[in-house]
Design a protein around this motif. Structure first.
Motif, PDB file in Angstrom:
ATOM      1  N   LEU A 129      18.194 -42.456 -16.896  1.00  0.00           N
ATOM      2  CA  LEU A 129      18.248 -43.876 -16.565  1.00  0.00           C
ATOM      3  C   LEU A 129      17.497 -44.183 -15.273  1.00  0.00           C
ATOM      4  O   LEU A 129      17.385 -43.340 -14.379  1.00  0.00           O
ATOM      5  CB  LEU A 129      19.698 -44.333 -16.390  1.00  0.00           C
ATOM      6  CG  LEU A 129      20.715 -43.981 -17.476  1.00  0.00           C
ATOM      7  CD1 LEU A 129      22.074 -44.533 -17.090  1.00  0.00           C
ATOM      8  CD2 LEU A 129      20.266 -44.510 -18.833  1.00  0.00           C
ATOM      9  N   ALA A 130      17.053 -45.424 -15.165  1.00  0.00           N
ATOM     10  CA  ALA A 130      16.573 -45.981 -13.897  1.00  0.00           C
ATOM     11  C   ALA A 130      17.518 -47.109 -13.503  1.00  0.00           C
ATOM     12  O   ALA A 130      18.044 -47.820 -14.364  1.00  0.00           O
ATOM     13  CB  ALA A 130      15.151 -46.493 -14.031  1.00  0.00           C
ATOM     14  N   TRP A 131      17.695 -47.256 -12.223  1.00  0.00           N
ATOM     15  CA  TRP A 131      18.650 -48.238 -11.666  1.00  0.00           C
ATOM     16  C   TRP A 131      17.886 -49.180 -10.754  1.00  0.00           C
ATOM     17  O   TRP A 131      17.437 -48.781  -9.678  1.00  0.00           O
ATOM     18  CB  TRP A 131      19.739 -47.473 -10.911  1.00  0.00           C
ATOM     19  CG  TRP A 131      20.821 -48.268 -10.255  1.00  0.00           C
ATOM     20  CD1 TRP A 131      21.658 -49.165 -10.827  1.00  0.00           C
ATOM     21  CD2 TRP A 131      21.223 -48.180  -8.872  1.00  0.00           C
ATOM     22  NE1 TRP A 131      22.564 -49.655  -9.903  1.00  0.00           N
ATOM     23  CE2 TRP A 131      22.318 -49.060  -8.698  1.00  0.00           C
ATOM     24  CE3 TRP A 131      20.778 -47.444  -7.783  1.00  0.00           C
ATOM     25  CZ2 TRP A 131      22.957 -49.229  -7.462  1.00  0.00           C
ATOM     26  CZ3 TRP A 131      21.411 -47.604  -6.553  1.00  0.00           C
ATOM     27  CH2 TRP A 131      22.488 -48.492  -6.400  1.00  0.00           C
ATOM     28  N   ILE A 132      17.681 -50.416 -11.202  1.00  0.00           N
ATOM     29  CA  ILE A 132      16.989 -51.422 -10.389  1.00  0.00           C
ATOM     30  C   ILE A 132      18.047 -52.339  -9.796  1.00  0.00           C
ATOM     31  O   ILE A 132      18.668 -53.130 -10.503  1.00  0.00           O
ATOM     32  CB  ILE A 132      15.962 -52.201 -11.230  1.00  0.00           C
ATOM     33  CG1 ILE A 132      14.897 -51.243 -11.779  1.00  0.00           C
ATOM     34  CG2 ILE A 132      15.310 -53.289 -10.383  1.00  0.00           C
ATOM     35  CD1 ILE A 132      13.857 -51.919 -12.657  1.00  0.00           C
TER      36      ILE A 132
ATOM     37  N   ALA B 293       9.369 -57.760 -10.429  1.00  0.00           N
ATOM     38  CA  ALA B 293      10.086 -56.873 -11.349  1.00  0.00           C
ATOM     39  C   ALA B 293       9.154 -56.150 -12.303  1.00  0.00           C
ATOM     40  O   ALA B 293       9.311 -54.952 -12.554  1.00  0.00           O
ATOM     41  CB  ALA B 293      11.129 -57.668 -12.130  1.00  0.00           C
ATOM     42  N   GLU B 294       8.170 -56.851 -12.848  1.00  0.00           N
ATOM     43  CA  GLU B 294       7.258 -56.206 -13.788  1.00  0.00           C
ATOM     44  C   GLU B 294       6.459 -55.106 -13.093  1.00  0.00           C
ATOM     45  O   GLU B 294       6.293 -54.006 -13.636  1.00  0.00           O
ATOM     46  CB  GLU B 294       6.318 -57.237 -14.416  1.00  0.00           C
ATOM     47  CG  GLU B 294       5.425 -56.638 -15.492  1.00  0.00           C
ATOM     48  CD  GLU B 294       4.637 -57.692 -16.260  1.00  0.00           C
ATOM     49  OE1 GLU B 294       3.807 -57.287 -17.093  1.00  0.00           O
ATOM     50  OE2 GLU B 294       4.848 -58.904 -16.032  1.00  0.00           O
ATOM     51  N   GLU B 295       5.991 -55.393 -11.895  1.00  0.00           N
ATOM     52  CA  GLU B 295       5.249 -54.401 -11.111  1.00  0.00           C
ATOM     53  C   GLU B 295       6.101 -53.164 -10.819  1.00  0.00           C
ATOM     54  O   GLU B 295       5.656 -52.020 -10.966  1.00  0.00           O
ATOM     55  CB  GLU B 295       4.790 -55.053  -9.804  1.00  0.00           C
ATOM     56  CG  GLU B 295       4.220 -54.120  -8.765  1.00  0.00           C
ATOM     57  CD  GLU B 295       4.123 -54.786  -7.397  1.00  0.00           C
ATOM     58  OE1 GLU B 295       4.022 -54.046  -6.401  1.00  0.00           O
ATOM     59  OE2 GLU B 295       4.178 -56.036  -7.317  1.00  0.00           O
ATOM     60  N   ILE B 296       7.355 -53.392 -10.415  1.00  0.00           N
ATOM     61  CA  ILE B 296       8.267 -52.286 -10.109  1.00  0.00           C
ATOM     62  C   ILE B 296       8.532 -51.453 -11.364  1.00  0.00           C
ATOM     63  O   ILE B 296       8.541 -50.217 -11.326  1.00  0.00           O
ATOM     64  CB  ILE B 296       9.575 -52.841  -9.515  1.00  0.00           C
ATOM     65  CG1 ILE B 296       9.327 -53.308  -8.075  1.00  0.00           C
ATOM     66  CG2 ILE B 296      10.702 -51.805  -9.563  1.00  0.00           C
ATOM     67  CD1 ILE B 296      10.487 -54.077  -7.470  1.00  0.00           C
TER      68      ILE B 296
ATOM     69  N   VAL C  24      10.989 -56.679 -16.358  1.00  0.00           N
ATOM     70  CA  VAL C  24      11.075 -55.301 -16.849  1.00  0.00           C
ATOM     71  C   VAL C  24      10.759 -55.262 -18.339  1.00  0.00           C
ATOM     72  O   VAL C  24      10.037 -54.380 -18.814  1.00  0.00           O
ATOM     73  CB  VAL C  24      12.471 -54.710 -16.560  1.00  0.00           C
ATOM     74  CG1 VAL C  24      12.611 -53.324 -17.193  1.00  0.00           C
ATOM     75  CG2 VAL C  24      12.722 -54.631 -15.050  1.00  0.00           C
ATOM     76  N   LEU C  25      11.278 -56.227 -19.075  1.00  0.00           N
ATOM     77  CA  LEU C  25      10.997 -56.303 -20.507  1.00  0.00           C
ATOM     78  C   LEU C  25       9.496 -56.489 -20.756  1.00  0.00           C
ATOM     79  O   LEU C  25       8.923 -55.861 -21.658  1.00  0.00           O
ATOM     80  CB  LEU C  25      11.784 -57.462 -21.120  1.00  0.00           C
ATOM     81  CG  LEU C  25      11.633 -57.689 -22.625  1.00  0.00           C
ATOM     82  CD1 LEU C  25      12.041 -56.457 -23.415  1.00  0.00           C
ATOM     83  CD2 LEU C  25      12.474 -58.908 -23.051  1.00  0.00           C
ATOM     84  N   ALA C  26       8.855 -57.314 -19.946  1.00  0.00           N
ATOM     85  CA  ALA C  26       7.411 -57.522 -20.081  1.00  0.00           C
ATOM     86  C   ALA C  26       6.643 -56.228 -19.837  1.00  0.00           C
ATOM     87  O   ALA C  26       5.659 -55.932 -20.533  1.00  0.00           O
ATOM     88  CB  ALA C  26       6.942 -58.606 -19.115  1.00  0.00           C
ATOM     89  N   ALA C  27       7.105 -55.438 -18.860  1.00  0.00           N
ATOM     90  CA  ALA C  27       6.451 -54.161 -18.566  1.00  0.00           C
ATOM     91  C   ALA C  27       6.578 -53.202 -19.743  1.00  0.00           C
ATOM     92  O   ALA C  27       5.614 -52.518 -20.115  1.00  0.00           O
ATOM     93  CB  ALA C  27       7.054 -53.544 -17.307  1.00  0.00           C
TER      94      ALA C  27
END
Length: 355
Positions: A185-188, A229-232, A257-260
């Motif tokens: 998992l990743a935790w943002i 968020a997308e960049e991250i 994040v979804l876009a990424a």
């Protein structure tokens, strides 16, 4: 977009907020360490309801902005006040402007309300904004934040907010269910000193570490600007391309994040986030990356605030810190989830996609 409407109290709680952010809390606590009381515990007897009705009281709703969330809180409060015979004489929207909120309070005070429900825009500015109301004995009930230096029982009736720990815990549970309780998992998390997001984020992390031994948080990243968020997410996915799941602190950055994920053609990595968003819900019901959404019960927040105001009008001591339940929304219960959380119909696009 919904949670953005409440990110305006980052300085609340001082050193305590930092302690909360780093601690493995097992339950929701207030901005000054208050023990949480469930909103269901706020009740009035028939005699108390009759006494409030006899008082011919009035109330004003002094909000920070307008949104689906605020609309639902307003509906909960207004419906409860109507049953109590309390007339709502004003509803204002400060548009995230502290000076305007001060002006709004001055405007509604001309109507001499008996009670005010409000989300203070910032601790210091709000202390000044609500001073006149406090000095005149208006019963103040706050949503999520509290003005600096204000004391429970003397200056305000109660603070009402989400069950923050349960929101984070339920997010961990729904992601674990989607992944078979295993994976990377990743935790943002929200990179700011704000007790609401700090507790929600850390409850997710604590639950994964404590309850799901075959799941591990292999990367984490703080975020303060949802626009990044997308960049991250792109950076996270480049570093760890085999992520099974990502927790995102609330729905607006989750959209990034979804876009990424979509830009990389990644249909495998699952997302869980907090607060309802039409784009996130739409992806979820289509069987996309979104595994689930955890939301607060905004209508119940309003009902609880109005009930707390009645406590103040009756001279009955209210709990200092009151929390409303969380609801886990999945593809299977999305229609009920919107109703429970926002007391509104599910967006038509989501309904159409879920058929």
């Amino acid at each position: 977009m919904r949670f953005k409407n409440r990110l305006i109290g980052a300085a609340i709680g001082g050193v305590l907020a930092l302690t909360i952010a780093g601690a493995a809390m097992a339950q929701t606590i207030g901005p000054n360490g208050e023990t949480a009381t469930p909103s269901s515990a706020l009740t009035l007897t028939d005699a108390e309801v009759a006494k409030v009705k006899d008082g011919k009281y009035t109330a004003a709703l002094v909000w920070h902005t307008s949104s689906d969330f605020v609309t639902a809180v307003t509906a909960g409060a207004t419906d409860k006040f109507k049953r109590l015979g309390v007339e709502v004489v004003a509803t204002t929207d400060a548009g995230f402007d502290s000076a305007r909120q001060l002006s709004d309070v001055e405007t509604v005070m001309a109507k001499s309300p008996s009670a005010i429900l409000a989300l203070p825009l910032d601790p210091v500015g709000s202390a000044k904004a609500f001073q006149a109301a406090k000095d005149k004995g208006v019963k103040l009930v706050f949503l999520s934040n509290v003005p600096a230096g204000y004391k429970h029982g003397a200056d305000y009736v109660a603070i009402v907010t989400d069950d923050l720990f349960q929101m984070g815990k339920q997010a961990a549970d729904v992601l674990a269910k989607a992944l078979g309780a295993k994976g990377k998992l990743a935790w943002i998390f929200h990179d700011a000193q704000y007790y609401v997001t700090n507790q929600r984020d850390n409850a997710f992390k604590t639950t994964i570490e404590k309850d799901y031994k075959d799941m591990s948080i292999v990367d984490s990243q703080g975020i303060s600007d949802p626009a990044r968020a997308e960049e991250i997410a792109q950076a996270l996915l480049t570093k760890t391309p085999d992520l099974d799941g990502i927790y995102v602190t609330w729905a607006e950055p989750a959209e990034g994040v979804l876009a990424a994920l979509r830009s990389q053609g990644n249909s495998k990595t699952k997302i869980v986030t907090l607060d309802l968003s039409e784009p996130i819900a739409l992806d979820m019901v289509k069987g996309g990356n979104v595994a689930g959404i955890v939301a607060d019960k905004a209508y119940e927040l309003g009902r609880a605030m109005a009930t707390a105001a009645a406590y103040g009008l009756l001279g009955k001591e209210a709990p200092a810190f009151v929390v409303a339940p969380a609801v886990t929304v999945t593809k299977e219960n999305v229609k009920e989830g919107y109703s429970e959380s926002l007391n509104r119909d599910t967006p038509q696009s989501v309904l159409n996609a879920s058929k």
